[in-house]
Design a protein around this motif. Structure first.
Motif, PDB file in Angstrom:
ATOM      1  N   GLU A  42       0.915  -1.142   0.041  1.00  0.00           N
ATOM      2  CA  GLU A  42       0.009   0.033  -0.144  1.00  0.00           C
ATOM      3  C   GLU A  42       0.900   1.125  -0.061  1.00  0.00           C
ATOM      4  OE1 GLU A  42      -2.540  -0.580   3.304  1.00  0.00           O
ATOM      5  OE2 GLU A  42      -3.689  -2.071   2.523  1.00  0.00           O
ATOM      6  N   GLU A  43       2.125   1.036   0.415  1.00  0.00           N
ATOM      7  CA  GLU A  43       3.108   2.262   0.230  1.00  0.00           C
ATOM      8  C   GLU A  43       3.997   2.200  -1.131  1.00  0.00           C
ATOM      9  OE1 GLU A  43       5.283   1.871   3.818  1.00  0.00           O
ATOM     10  OE2 GLU A  43       3.680   2.282   5.175  1.00  0.00           O
ATOM     11  N   GLU A  44       4.486   3.476  -1.363  1.00  0.00           N
ATOM     12  CA  GLU A  44       5.471   3.810  -2.188  1.00  0.00           C
ATOM     13  C   GLU A  44       6.591   2.925  -2.118  1.00  0.00           C
ATOM     14  OE1 GLU A  44       5.002   6.136  -4.999  1.00  0.00           O
ATOM     15  OE2 GLU A  44       2.807   6.575  -4.088  1.00  0.00           O
ATOM     16  N   HIS A  45       6.976   2.294  -3.267  1.00  0.00           N
ATOM     17  CA  HIS A  45       8.057   1.375  -3.312  1.00  0.00           C
ATOM     18  C   HIS A  45       8.676   1.173  -4.559  1.00  0.00           C
ATOM     19  CE1 HIS A  45       8.247   0.242   0.913  1.00  0.00           C
ATOM     20  NE2 HIS A  45       7.020  -0.365   0.776  1.00  0.00           N
ATOM     21  N   SER A  46       9.789   1.173  -4.837  1.00  0.00           N
ATOM     22  CA  SER A  46      10.238   0.813  -6.367  1.00  0.00           C
ATOM     23  C   SER A  46       9.524  -0.467  -7.031  1.00  0.00           C
ATOM     24  CB  SER A  46      11.616   0.384  -6.346  1.00  0.00           C
ATOM     25  OG  SER A  46      12.201  -0.786  -5.884  1.00  0.00           O
ATOM     26  N   GLU A  47       9.547  -0.370  -8.338  1.00  0.00           N
ATOM     27  CA  GLU A  47       8.583  -1.413  -9.211  1.00  0.00           C
ATOM     28  C   GLU A  47       9.588  -2.616  -8.871  1.00  0.00           C
ATOM     29  OE1 GLU A  47       5.681  -2.920 -11.127  1.00  0.00           O
ATOM     30  OE2 GLU A  47       5.930  -0.995 -10.448  1.00  0.00           O
ATOM     31  N   ALA A  48      10.651  -2.829  -8.522  1.00  0.00           N
ATOM     32  CA  ALA A  48      11.480  -4.072  -8.331  1.00  0.00           C
ATOM     33  C   ALA A  48      11.074  -4.722  -7.109  1.00  0.00           C
ATOM     34  CB  ALA A  48      13.044  -4.009  -8.462  1.00  0.00           C
ATOM     35  N   PHE A  49      10.833  -3.883  -6.106  1.00  0.00           N
ATOM     36  CA  PHE A  49      10.609  -4.367  -4.709  1.00  0.00           C
ATOM     37  C   PHE A  49       8.927  -4.796  -4.631  1.00  0.00           C
ATOM     38  CE2 PHE A  49       9.107  -3.727  -0.177  1.00  0.00           C
ATOM     39  CZ  PHE A  49       9.947  -4.833   0.405  1.00  0.00           C
ATOM     40  N   ARG A  50       8.401  -4.020  -5.419  1.00  0.00           N
ATOM     41  CA  ARG A  50       6.783  -4.338  -5.453  1.00  0.00           C
ATOM     42  C   ARG A  50       6.532  -5.664  -6.239  1.00  0.00           C
ATOM     43  NH1 ARG A  50       3.122  -1.003  -4.166  1.00  0.00           N
ATOM     44  NH2 ARG A  50       1.680  -1.874  -5.568  1.00  0.00           N
ATOM     45  N   LYS A  51       7.539  -6.042  -7.319  1.00  0.00           N
ATOM     46  CA  LYS A  51       7.390  -7.223  -8.027  1.00  0.00           C
ATOM     47  C   LYS A  51       7.919  -8.367  -6.802  1.00  0.00           C
ATOM     48  CE  LYS A  51       7.981  -5.663 -12.525  1.00  0.00           C
ATOM     49  NZ  LYS A  51       8.822  -5.750 -13.743  1.00  0.00           N
ATOM     50  N   SER A  52       8.885  -7.981  -6.185  1.00  0.00           N
ATOM     51  CA  SER A  52       9.444  -8.959  -5.272  1.00  0.00           C
ATOM     52  C   SER A  52       8.470  -9.365  -4.104  1.00  0.00           C
ATOM     53  CB  SER A  52      10.562  -8.385  -4.434  1.00  0.00           C
ATOM     54  OG  SER A  52      11.056  -9.292  -3.405  1.00  0.00           O
ATOM     55  N   LEU A  53       7.476  -8.276  -3.678  1.00  0.00           N
ATOM     56  CA  LEU A  53       6.449  -8.600  -2.520  1.00  0.00           C
ATOM     57  C   LEU A  53       5.375  -9.416  -3.260  1.00  0.00           C
ATOM     58  CD1 LEU A  53       6.008  -4.811  -1.203  1.00  0.00           C
ATOM     59  CD2 LEU A  53       7.191  -6.772  -0.102  1.00  0.00           C
ATOM     60  N   ILE A  54       4.982  -9.097  -4.515  1.00  0.00           N
ATOM     61  CA  ILE A  54       4.086  -9.847  -5.073  1.00  0.00           C
ATOM     62  C   ILE A  54       4.398 -11.303  -5.364  1.00  0.00           C
ATOM     63  CG2 ILE A  54       2.772 -10.358  -7.411  1.00  0.00           C
ATOM     64  CD1 ILE A  54       2.671  -7.246  -7.423  1.00  0.00           C
ATOM     65  N   SER A  55       5.760 -11.474  -5.786  1.00  0.00           N
ATOM     66  CA  SER A  55       6.225 -13.056  -5.602  1.00  0.00           C
ATOM     67  C   SER A  55       6.229 -13.519  -4.452  1.00  0.00           C
ATOM     68  CB  SER A  55       7.805 -12.951  -6.391  1.00  0.00           C
ATOM     69  OG  SER A  55       8.425 -14.047  -6.198  1.00  0.00           O
ATOM     70  N   SER A  56       6.736 -12.799  -3.582  1.00  0.00           N
ATOM     71  CA  SER A  56       6.434 -13.172  -2.067  1.00  0.00           C
ATOM     72  C   SER A  56       5.069 -13.795  -1.533  1.00  0.00           C
ATOM     73  CB  SER A  56       7.055 -12.417  -0.991  1.00  0.00           C
ATOM     74  OG  SER A  56       8.353 -11.945  -1.057  1.00  0.00           O
ATOM     75  N   LEU A  57       4.005 -12.865  -1.878  1.00  0.00           N
ATOM     76  CA  LEU A  57       2.843 -13.335  -1.706  1.00  0.00           C
ATOM     77  C   LEU A  57       2.334 -14.662  -2.311  1.00  0.00           C
ATOM     78  CD1 LEU A  57       0.790 -10.053  -1.862  1.00  0.00           C
ATOM     79  CD2 LEU A  57       1.246 -11.450   0.130  1.00  0.00           C
ATOM     80  N   GLU A  58       2.858 -14.975  -3.711  1.00  0.00           N
ATOM     81  CA  GLU A  58       2.617 -15.962  -4.431  1.00  0.00           C
ATOM     82  C   GLU A  58       3.086 -17.212  -3.749  1.00  0.00           C
ATOM     83  OE1 GLU A  58       3.890 -14.858  -8.280  1.00  0.00           O
ATOM     84  OE2 GLU A  58       2.415 -13.893  -8.666  1.00  0.00           O
ATOM     85  N   LYS A  59       4.439 -17.273  -3.140  1.00  0.00           N
ATOM     86  CA  LYS A  59       5.246 -18.280  -2.487  1.00  0.00           C
ATOM     87  C   LYS A  59       4.469 -18.338  -1.101  1.00  0.00           C
ATOM     88  CE  LYS A  59       9.791 -17.053  -4.374  1.00  0.00           C
ATOM     89  NZ  LYS A  59      10.808 -16.478  -4.007  1.00  0.00           N
ATOM     90  N   ILE A  60       3.689 -17.430  -0.508  1.00  0.00           N
ATOM     91  CA  ILE A  60       3.078 -17.716   0.554  1.00  0.00           C
ATOM     92  C   ILE A  60       1.764 -18.596   0.442  1.00  0.00           C
ATOM     93  CG2 ILE A  60       1.584 -16.519   2.108  1.00  0.00           C
ATOM     94  CD1 ILE A  60       3.649 -14.167   2.511  1.00  0.00           C
TER      95      ILE A  60
END
Length: 133
Positions: A103-121
């Motif tokens: 929900e916060e401002e982050h780099s696109e690369a970090f956002r992709k990493s977070l989304i990838s992490s959600l998929e792994k979860i």
């Protein structure tokens, strides 16, 4: 019974938290007071890797450490570590932290990493649920 390998991710986060506390020359009670009034028992659980702080507390810890939640939870610095060997309850907490971070401002690369992490979860959650059935 969880093996030591199952605790690696939480242990790394715990070590980071402990390093921040020690660098600030604070004991657990003093550190906890700065982290939204957490008691020293809770700080001890974080440092041992048996509990994960909530997002607001992670923000305070990161601020105290002169870093960001992004860096504190950095997946990149955990390369080679088996990802997401958490219980269902811990996965739920981690998922909430990641969703809050999105929900916060982050780099696109970090956002992709977070989304990838959600998929792994979600994959790990299904594995855990299948193993209990």
């Amino acid at each position: 019974m969880n093996s030591k390998k199952d605790q690696v991710d939480k242990s790394l986060l715990g070590k980071r938290i402990k390093n921040i506390r020690q660098a600030a020359a604070l004991n657990m009670a003093e550190f906890g007071e700065l982290i939204l009034g957490a008691n020293k028992g809770l700080v001890s659980k974080w440092e041992k890797g048996s509990s994960i702080p909530g997002y607001e507390r992670l923000k305070k810890i990161a601020e105290l450490g002169g870093t960001s939640v992004e860096e504190l939870l950095s997946i990149e610095s955990m390369r080679g570590v088996p990802p997401f060997n958490f219980s269902l309850e811990e996965l739920n907490v981690l998922e909430k932290v990641i969703i809050k971070a999105l929900e916060e401002e982050h780099s696109e690369a970090f956002r992709k990493s977070l989304i990838s992490s959600l998929e792994k979860i979600n994959i790990r959650r299904v594995e855990l649920q299948d193993s209990t059935n």
